[in-house]
Design a protein around this motif. Structure first.
Motif, PDB file in Angstrom:
ATOM      1  N   PHE A 126     -19.473 -89.813  51.339  1.00  0.00           N
ATOM      2  CA  PHE A 126     -19.935 -90.377  50.057  1.00  0.00           C
ATOM      3  C   PHE A 126     -21.066 -91.390  50.260  1.00  0.00           C
ATOM      4  CE2 PHE A 126     -15.706 -88.837  48.536  1.00  0.00           C
ATOM      5  CZ  PHE A 126     -16.209 -87.935  47.607  1.00  0.00           C
ATOM      6  N   ASP A 127     -21.046 -92.103  51.403  1.00  0.00           N
ATOM      7  CA  ASP A 127     -22.169 -93.000  51.718  1.00  0.00           C
ATOM      8  C   ASP A 127     -23.471 -92.215  51.775  1.00  0.00           C
ATOM      9  OD1 ASP A 127     -20.589 -95.178  51.758  1.00  0.00           O
ATOM     10  OD2 ASP A 127     -20.577 -95.460  53.950  1.00  0.00           O
ATOM     11  N   GLU A 128     -23.408 -91.084  52.491  1.00  0.00           N
ATOM     12  CA  GLU A 128     -24.601 -90.231  52.601  1.00  0.00           C
ATOM     13  C   GLU A 128     -25.066 -89.725  51.246  1.00  0.00           C
ATOM     14  OE1 GLU A 128     -24.068 -86.870  55.229  1.00  0.00           O
ATOM     15  OE2 GLU A 128     -23.567 -88.244  56.870  1.00  0.00           O
ATOM     16  N   GLN A 129     -24.089 -89.445  50.380  1.00  0.00           N
ATOM     17  CA  GLN A 129     -24.413 -88.905  49.061  1.00  0.00           C
ATOM     18  C   GLN A 129     -24.838 -90.004  48.086  1.00  0.00           C
ATOM     19  OE1 GLN A 129     -24.250 -85.523  48.304  1.00  0.00           O
ATOM     20  NE2 GLN A 129     -23.779 -85.206  50.460  1.00  0.00           N
ATOM     21  N   GLY A 130     -24.596 -91.271  48.478  1.00  0.00           N
ATOM     22  CA  GLY A 130     -24.905 -92.379  47.587  1.00  0.00           C
ATOM     23  C   GLY A 130     -23.994 -92.424  46.375  1.00  0.00           C
ATOM     24  N   VAL A 131     -22.763 -92.018  46.570  1.00  0.00           N
ATOM     25  CA  VAL A 131     -21.773 -91.998  45.481  1.00  0.00           C
ATOM     26  C   VAL A 131     -20.597 -92.872  45.902  1.00  0.00           C
ATOM     27  CG1 VAL A 131     -20.237 -90.504  44.130  1.00  0.00           C
ATOM     28  CG2 VAL A 131     -22.470 -89.651  44.859  1.00  0.00           C
ATOM     29  N   GLU A 132     -20.000 -93.613  44.936  1.00  0.00           N
ATOM     30  CA  GLU A 132     -18.917 -94.533  45.303  1.00  0.00           C
ATOM     31  C   GLU A 132     -17.618 -94.303  44.547  1.00  0.00           C
ATOM     32  OE1 GLU A 132     -19.541 -98.805  45.964  1.00  0.00           O
ATOM     33  OE2 GLU A 132     -21.703 -98.366  45.884  1.00  0.00           O
ATOM     34  N   PRO A 133     -16.843 -93.313  44.970  1.00  0.00           N
ATOM     35  CA  PRO A 133     -15.519 -93.142  44.360  1.00  0.00           C
ATOM     36  C   PRO A 133     -14.489 -94.043  45.049  1.00  0.00           C
ATOM     37  CG  PRO A 133     -15.985 -91.327  45.852  1.00  0.00           C
ATOM     38  CD  PRO A 133     -17.133 -92.289  45.970  1.00  0.00           C
ATOM     39  N   HIS A 134     -13.307 -94.163  44.450  1.00  0.00           N
ATOM     40  CA  HIS A 134     -12.193 -94.821  45.135  1.00  0.00           C
ATOM     41  C   HIS A 134     -11.519 -93.768  45.999  1.00  0.00           C
ATOM     42  CE1 HIS A 134     -12.710 -98.182  42.462  1.00  0.00           C
ATOM     43  NE2 HIS A 134     -12.677 -97.347  41.424  1.00  0.00           N
ATOM     44  N   ILE A 135     -11.283 -94.099  47.281  1.00  0.00           N
ATOM     45  CA  ILE A 135     -10.608 -93.148  48.160  1.00  0.00           C
ATOM     46  C   ILE A 135      -9.107 -93.416  48.112  1.00  0.00           C
ATOM     47  CG2 ILE A 135     -10.426 -92.248  50.522  1.00  0.00           C
ATOM     48  CD1 ILE A 135     -13.195 -91.834  49.369  1.00  0.00           C
ATOM     49  N   VAL A 136      -8.342 -92.398  47.759  1.00  0.00           N
ATOM     50  CA  VAL A 136      -6.886 -92.499  47.723  1.00  0.00           C
ATOM     51  C   VAL A 136      -6.338 -91.797  48.963  1.00  0.00           C
ATOM     52  CG1 VAL A 136      -4.791 -91.917  46.426  1.00  0.00           C
ATOM     53  CG2 VAL A 136      -6.933 -92.399  45.200  1.00  0.00           C
ATOM     54  N   GLU A 137      -5.724 -92.583  49.863  1.00  0.00           N
ATOM     55  CA  GLU A 137      -5.212 -91.995  51.105  1.00  0.00           C
ATOM     56  C   GLU A 137      -3.854 -91.354  50.908  1.00  0.00           C
ATOM     57  OE1 GLU A 137      -6.718 -95.276  54.166  1.00  0.00           O
ATOM     58  OE2 GLU A 137      -5.237 -93.887  55.030  1.00  0.00           O
ATOM     59  N   VAL A 138      -3.724 -90.089  51.320  1.00  0.00           N
ATOM     60  CA  VAL A 138      -2.428 -89.420  51.294  1.00  0.00           C
ATOM     61  C   VAL A 138      -2.178 -88.831  52.684  1.00  0.00           C
ATOM     62  CG1 VAL A 138      -2.436 -88.888  48.830  1.00  0.00           C
ATOM     63  CG2 VAL A 138      -3.494 -87.282  50.441  1.00  0.00           C
ATOM     64  N   THR A 139      -0.949 -88.375  52.931  1.00  0.00           N
ATOM     65  CA  THR A 139      -0.669 -87.819  54.260  1.00  0.00           C
ATOM     66  C   THR A 139      -0.275 -86.355  54.189  1.00  0.00           C
ATOM     67  OG1 THR A 139       1.614 -88.575  54.148  1.00  0.00           O
ATOM     68  CG2 THR A 139       0.054 -90.042  55.246  1.00  0.00           C
ATOM     69  N   GLY A 140      -0.484 -85.715  53.050  1.00  0.00           N
ATOM     70  CA  GLY A 140      -0.165 -84.292  52.938  1.00  0.00           C
ATOM     71  C   GLY A 140      -0.141 -83.890  51.476  1.00  0.00           C
ATOM     72  N   ALA A 141      -0.007 -82.591  51.226  1.00  0.00           N
ATOM     73  CA  ALA A 141       0.040 -82.043  49.863  1.00  0.00           C
ATOM     74  C   ALA A 141      -1.087 -82.603  48.997  1.00  0.00           C
ATOM     75  CB  ALA A 141       1.404 -82.305  49.235  1.00  0.00           C
ATOM     76  N   THR A 142      -2.241 -82.774  49.598  1.00  0.00           N
ATOM     77  CA  THR A 142      -3.397 -83.338  48.902  1.00  0.00           C
ATOM     78  C   THR A 142      -3.767 -82.535  47.653  1.00  0.00           C
ATOM     79  OG1 THR A 142      -4.176 -83.856  51.120  1.00  0.00           O
ATOM     80  CG2 THR A 142      -5.714 -84.273  49.321  1.00  0.00           C
TER      81      THR A 142
END
Ligand SMILES: Nc1ncnc2c1ncn2[C@@H]1O[C@H](COP(=O)(O)OP(=O)(O)OP(=O)(O)O)[C@@H](O)[C@H]1O
Ligand SMILES: O=P(O)(O)OC[C@H]1O[C@H](OP(=O)(O)OP(=O)(O)O)[C@H](O)[C@@H]1O
Ligand SMILES: [Mg+2]
Length: 286
Positions: A126-142
């Motif tokens: 997203f840095d490369e894309q110049g876009v700033e979403p909130h990243i939600v960390e999950v550990t599976g079943a994304t």
């Protein structure tokens, strides 16, 4: 020398299988063990989760590792070097969103939520894309998260595309393409033993899809036969001890692509070759 290998999951079997074929036989590897000895007294296997392997190598618990490029990129250690693409575990990390939703482009994700097991890769992307979403960390079943209002999009692994399809998610962009790698900590990457491991694994990959072709050829047909054999650096020609009707013949050996074998046999036969033999190749050091 310790090699960290995935302890379970889809990478476990193919990684062990490759080590076996490379001659690094496990001599003491009861199931559920953390360590296994190999036939080489200087090489031990250490079993760890695919995602933890880059850290094991980076921190010195192991010297060499086998895991997905995606896991190395996610862990992003500054002291490891990838040595070899082992060819299996091919997949892509993609940005995807619900097919029936209104998110179709990366730019629409500013301030929105993106769920992933790969937060570092996601942030870099997203840095490369110049876009700033909130990243939600999950550990599976994304893939579930967009359907329960946890996320507007996901970054996750796809290979056949089945999981995305079943969850009605469409690909917006490819973030990373991955396969399993052999990698080492930089301070040991040039060690002889690491070189031997690399050569052994590479020799198995080089032999994949190759066949060894042997035949007898009358000396005066040698040039004609030679001209129809495709492949690596030309065939090897050897004298045959006389007797058994072999007089005037030479033995020709060649490595050819498996897909060329059928045609090559027909061609060398019609050029005068006899006693044609095809065998598999276990390893090939070029
Ligand atoms: N569907 C897939 N096709 C090909 N390669 C994949 C796929 N899913 C994962 N991989 C590769 O395998 C690696 C390990 O995957 P993952 O961490 O999900 O382990 P697993 O085999 O599912 O076991 P577990 O999740 O139970 O630890 C991934 O980092 C990726 O490189
Ligand atoms: O494109 P596809 O062929 O459907 O593969 C993609 C799926 O494979 C992996 O899951 P895995 O099967 O490893 O299950 P996991 O979530 O338990 O790790 C990955 O996390 C995706 O969900
Ligand atoms: Mg998995």
């Amino acid at each position: 020398m310790r090699i960290a290998v995935p302890n379970k999951g889809r990478l476990h079997e193919p990684a062990l299988d490759l080590l076996e074929r490379a001659g690094l036989h496990v001599v003491d590897g009861a199931d559920r063990k953390l360590y296994a000895d190999t036939i080489d007294p200087d090489v031990t296997l250490l079993f760890a989760r695919a995602a933890d392997i880059p850290k094991y190598v980076s921190d010195g618990a192991a010297d060499v590792g086998i895991t997905g490029h995606d896991q190395i990129a996610e862990s992003d250690p500054d002291n490891v070097a990838e040595l070899l693409d082992l060819g299996f575990g091919q997949c892509r990390l993609v940005l995807a969103s619900p097919e029936d939703g209104d998110i179709e482009r990366v730019e629409q994700l500013d301030g929105k939520k993106v769920a992933t097991e790969f937060p570092t890769i996601a942030r870099n992307y997203f840095d490369e894309q110049g876009v700033e979403p909130h990243i939600v960390e999950v550990t599976g079943a994304t893939e579930l998260t967009p359907h329960v209002e946890m996320a507007d999009a996901i970054i996750d692994i796809t290979s056949t595309g089945t999981t995305l399809k079943v969850n009605r998610l469409g690909i917006i962009d490819e973030v990373l393409s991955s396969s399993v790698r052999l990698f080492a900590r930089e301070d040991v990457a040039d060690d002889d033993k690491v070189g031997q491991i690399e050569t052994a694994l590479e020799s198995v990959l080089s032999a994949d899809g190759k066949r060894y072709l042997m035949m007898n050829v009358p000396e005066d047909r040698l040039d004609a036969v030679r001209s129809v054999i495709p492949g690596m650096g030309g065939p090897t020609v050897m004298d045959i001890a006389s007797g058994n009707g072999k007089d005037g013949k030479v033995a020709v050996h060649a490595v050819v692509d498996e897909r060329d074998v059928f045609e090559t046999i027909n061609e060398v036969k019609s050029e005068g070759a006899s006693d044609i033999l095809v065998t598999e190749i276990e390893r090939l050091v070029e």
